[in-house]
Structure formats: C-alpha cells, structure tokens
Design a protein around this motif. Structure first.
Motif, PDB file in Angstrom:
ATOM      1  N   GLN A 158       7.716  21.877  37.950  1.00 32.94           N
ATOM      2  CA  GLN A 158       7.938  20.864  36.904  1.00 32.94           C
ATOM      3  C   GLN A 158       8.472  21.432  35.600  1.00 32.94           C
ATOM      4  O   GLN A 158       9.138  20.758  34.842  1.00 32.94           O
ATOM      5  CB  GLN A 158       6.630  20.126  36.637  1.00 32.94           C
ATOM      6  CG  GLN A 158       6.435  19.031  37.658  1.00 32.94           C
ATOM      7  CD  GLN A 158       5.020  18.493  37.672  1.00 32.94           C
ATOM      8  OE1 GLN A 158       4.114  19.070  37.076  1.00 32.94           O
ATOM      9  NE2 GLN A 158       4.843  17.391  38.366  1.00 32.94           N
ATOM     10  N   HIS A 159       8.145  22.688  35.337  1.00 37.10           N
ATOM     11  CA  HIS A 159       8.437  23.185  33.988  1.00 37.10           C
ATOM     12  C   HIS A 159       9.475  24.300  33.968  1.00 37.10           C
ATOM     13  O   HIS A 159       9.718  24.886  32.924  1.00 37.10           O
ATOM     14  CB  HIS A 159       7.144  23.681  33.337  1.00 37.10           C
ATOM     15  CG  HIS A 159       6.056  22.654  33.378  1.00 37.10           C
ATOM     16  ND1 HIS A 159       6.150  21.480  32.666  1.00 37.10           N
ATOM     17  CD2 HIS A 159       4.892  22.606  34.060  1.00 37.10           C
ATOM     18  CE1 HIS A 159       5.070  20.751  32.913  1.00 37.10           C
ATOM     19  NE2 HIS A 159       4.297  21.406  33.760  1.00 37.10           N
ATOM     20  N   ALA A 160      10.035  24.614  35.122  1.00 36.61           N
ATOM     21  CA  ALA A 160      11.009  25.708  35.179  1.00 36.61           C
ATOM     22  C   ALA A 160      12.234  25.238  35.952  1.00 36.61           C
ATOM     23  O   ALA A 160      12.169  24.242  36.684  1.00 36.61           O
ATOM     24  CB  ALA A 160      10.383  26.907  35.876  1.00 36.61           C
ATOM     25  N   ALA A 166       9.657  31.278  37.601  1.00 34.56           N
ATOM     26  CA  ALA A 166       8.317  31.409  37.017  1.00 34.56           C
ATOM     27  C   ALA A 166       7.287  32.072  37.916  1.00 34.56           C
ATOM     28  O   ALA A 166       6.157  32.299  37.491  1.00 34.56           O
ATOM     29  CB  ALA A 166       7.803  30.032  36.604  1.00 34.56           C
ATOM     30  N   ILE A 167       7.668  32.386  39.154  1.00 33.02           N
ATOM     31  CA  ILE A 167       6.710  33.084  40.029  1.00 33.02           C
ATOM     32  C   ILE A 167       7.473  33.850  41.109  1.00 33.02           C
ATOM     33  O   ILE A 167       8.436  33.324  41.686  1.00 33.02           O
ATOM     34  CB  ILE A 167       5.693  32.093  40.657  1.00 33.02           C
ATOM     35  CG1 ILE A 167       4.654  32.856  41.506  1.00 33.02           C
ATOM     36  CG2 ILE A 167       6.348  30.993  41.475  1.00 33.02           C
ATOM     37  CD1 ILE A 167       3.396  32.051  41.810  1.00 33.02           C
ATOM     38  N   THR A 168       7.068  35.074  41.344  1.00 34.97           N
ATOM     39  CA  THR A 168       7.663  35.874  42.423  1.00 34.97           C
ATOM     40  C   THR A 168       6.547  36.691  43.077  1.00 34.97           C
ATOM     41  O   THR A 168       5.447  36.796  42.535  1.00 34.97           O
ATOM     42  CB  THR A 168       8.781  36.819  41.902  1.00 34.97           C
ATOM     43  OG1 THR A 168       8.302  37.491  40.742  1.00 34.97           O
ATOM     44  CG2 THR A 168      10.055  36.069  41.563  1.00 34.97           C
ATOM     45  N   TYR A 181       4.594  27.945  33.100  1.00 38.89           N
ATOM     46  CA  TYR A 181       5.778  27.407  33.787  1.00 38.89           C
ATOM     47  C   TYR A 181       5.652  27.365  35.314  1.00 38.89           C
ATOM     48  O   TYR A 181       6.387  26.649  35.981  1.00 38.89           O
ATOM     49  CB  TYR A 181       7.015  28.243  33.424  1.00 38.89           C
ATOM     50  CG  TYR A 181       7.282  28.252  31.948  1.00 38.89           C
ATOM     51  CD1 TYR A 181       7.873  27.145  31.337  1.00 38.89           C
ATOM     52  CD2 TYR A 181       6.909  29.331  31.154  1.00 38.89           C
ATOM     53  CE1 TYR A 181       8.099  27.126  29.978  1.00 38.89           C
ATOM     54  CE2 TYR A 181       7.136  29.324  29.781  1.00 38.89           C
ATOM     55  CZ  TYR A 181       7.726  28.223  29.210  1.00 38.89           C
ATOM     56  OH  TYR A 181       7.949  28.203  27.857  1.00 38.89           O
ATOM     57  N   ALA A 182       4.752  28.184  35.859  1.00 43.39           N
ATOM     58  CA  ALA A 182       4.666  28.274  37.323  1.00 43.39           C
ATOM     59  C   ALA A 182       3.877  27.100  37.895  1.00 43.39           C
ATOM     60  O   ALA A 182       3.095  26.463  37.193  1.00 43.39           O
ATOM     61  CB  ALA A 182       3.993  29.589  37.708  1.00 43.39           C
TER      62      ALA A 182
END
Ligand code: DA2
Length: 254
Positions: A158-160, A166-168, A181-182
């Motif tokens: 929703q935020h990125a 936002a995540i890896t 953001y994730a």
C-alpha cells in the motif's frame, strides 16, 4: 543459491523523465547515473556473469530491467508492465533471455505484474499487489511456473511502489523491511527492521554477501554487526526515480 548471471540495461539519457508514483520530480545527473550504474555492474561482475541487454535510450525507465521479466529455474516469465510508456521495454529482454536457452512464458494480456513485485526465496514467491501488479498477474505467474510448483503468496502493498521497494530477503531466509512502507510482518517469517528505507532493498550476491545502497549506512552497519558481508554502492540518481539496487538487474540463480 548461487548467482550465475545478471542481465542489466544501460540508463537512458532521458532517465530523469521516468515514471514517478510517490516522489516529486527532482533533477538527475545523466553522467552520474551512468557512473553509478557502471559501479553497480562492476560489483555484480565480481560475483556473476553480467549480460548487457541492448540499450533502449528512447525509454526513460529501461534501466529498471528487473520489472520486465522473472527467471525461475529454466523458465523466464515475461511480466506485464502496467504503463504503456514501459511496455516496449520487453522485446529486447525477451530476445536476450531466449538466447540464453530459457523457456519463455507469457501472462494473459489483461493481467498486470511487474518484476519489482516478485520476491523469491527458495521455493516460495511473495508477489506484491501494488498499483502495478494485480491478482490476475499472480495467478498467471503461478500457471507459468506450474511445473516447479512454488508456493506463491500474494501480499498487499500500500505504501511503496513495488513489494521490493520496501522488503527483500537476506541470505539466512529472514526479511529486511522498512516497517513504515513494507507489508505486514505476518506475511514473512523472520522480519528484521531496516533503519533506512533504502536499506530494505538488497541484492543477494551469493554466500553471505549482500549489496545495498550507500544511502543506507545504518542498515549496512546493522547487517555487518549481524555477520553479513556487506557491499554498498551509490544509487542516488536511481533513487530519484524510485529505483533501487534490485531494479537494475534480472538475476539468474542456480
Ligand atoms: C523494486 N523497484 C522499485 C523496481 N523494480 N522498479 C522501479 C521502477 C521505477 C520506475 N520509475 C517506474 O516507476 O516504473
């Protein structure tokens, strides 16, 4: 998993006109962008064979090659880019992947899926449902990879821009995320918090090695303290058009 090959694409001189979703436009320096891209490629080259796809100077976002295709096993899935300005980027990437002997699979015309929303670790694939990728895209990805039967998990973004904004994943199977953001923690096993937004974006270089943006020094220190081999590289010119270290390559692993 060993990193075997990485496909990259030289930045367009029009790179600064690339699409923006969350940021307002700021000027980028084309020479600096090229120098940063070359530094990035040099680091990859120390760990894998780097293959340069024919440049597409007419397409501002073409450097973000990750979004155009996803490789799993012997299959290359051509994604479906949401915006018409990016859709012509596929052709030369597909040719290159075909030339590597990969089996090409396509998604339905009415579905959308961008590579930045596809996060793989081992036999699991998390797919971001962002403004760029939809549930049809997830279902068609699953169909394209049916022979391998990976576990596919749709995740709300929703935020990125993309899931991987936002995540890896880290080499130990935990996830590095920026909590603001994730997507929610409940979707991922082992969630570490990156102090900086840019720190949540890493490329796995093999063994315990991770590559991240020099814009995230606190995250780099945290990962070093946690025992990872950390490589950093400047990414400022790509960050201005919502790019990051993952977006600049398509990784092929064994
Ligand atoms: C993980 N990320 C963020 C990516 N794979 N792609 C970035 C694309 C940026 C481009 N300006 C656009 O808006 O399409």
């Amino acid at each position: 998993m060993k990193l075997l090959k990485a496909l990259v694409r030289r930045p367009s001189p029009q790179h600064q006109n690339g699409l923006l979703t969350h940021l307002t436009r700021s000027e980028t320096d084309p020479d600096l962008a090229l120098a940063q891209w070359e530094d990035y490629c040099d680091i990859l080259r120390d760990h894998a064979e780097v293959i340069e796809v024919e440049p597409a100077p007419e397409y501002a976002d073409s450097v973000y090659i990750e979004d155009t295709a996803f490789v799993y096993g012997n299959t290359a899935v051509m994604t479906k880019l949401r915006y018409p300005s990016r859709q012509p980027e596929h052709a030369a990437v597909e040719e290159t992947l075909k030339g590597l002997g990969l089996e090409i699979k396509r998604l339905a015309d009415w579905s959308y899926l961008e590579g930045g929303d596809i996060l793989k670790f081992d036999d699991t694939i998390w797919v971001g449902l962002s403004t760029r990728s939809d549930l049809e895209g997830v279902q068609w990805l699953e169909k394209a990879l049916a022979d391998y039967a990976p576990t596919v998990i749709p995740v709300p973004v929703q935020h990125a821009l993309h899931l991987k904004s936002a995540i890896t994943a880290l080499p130990d199977g935990t996830f590095l995320a920026h909590p603001k953001y994730a997507p929610p923690e409940s979707y991922f096993p082992g969630y570490r918090r990156a102090p900086e937004f840019e720190g949540s974006q890493v490329v796995l270089l093999g063994d315990n090695k991770v590559l991240l943006s020099a814009s995230a020094p606190e995250t780099a220190d945290m990962l070093k303290a946690d025992g990872f081999d950390v490589y950093t590289t400047p990414m400022t010119e790509f960050e201005k058009t919502e790019g990051c270290v993952t977006c600049l390559s398509i990784r092929i692993r064994q």
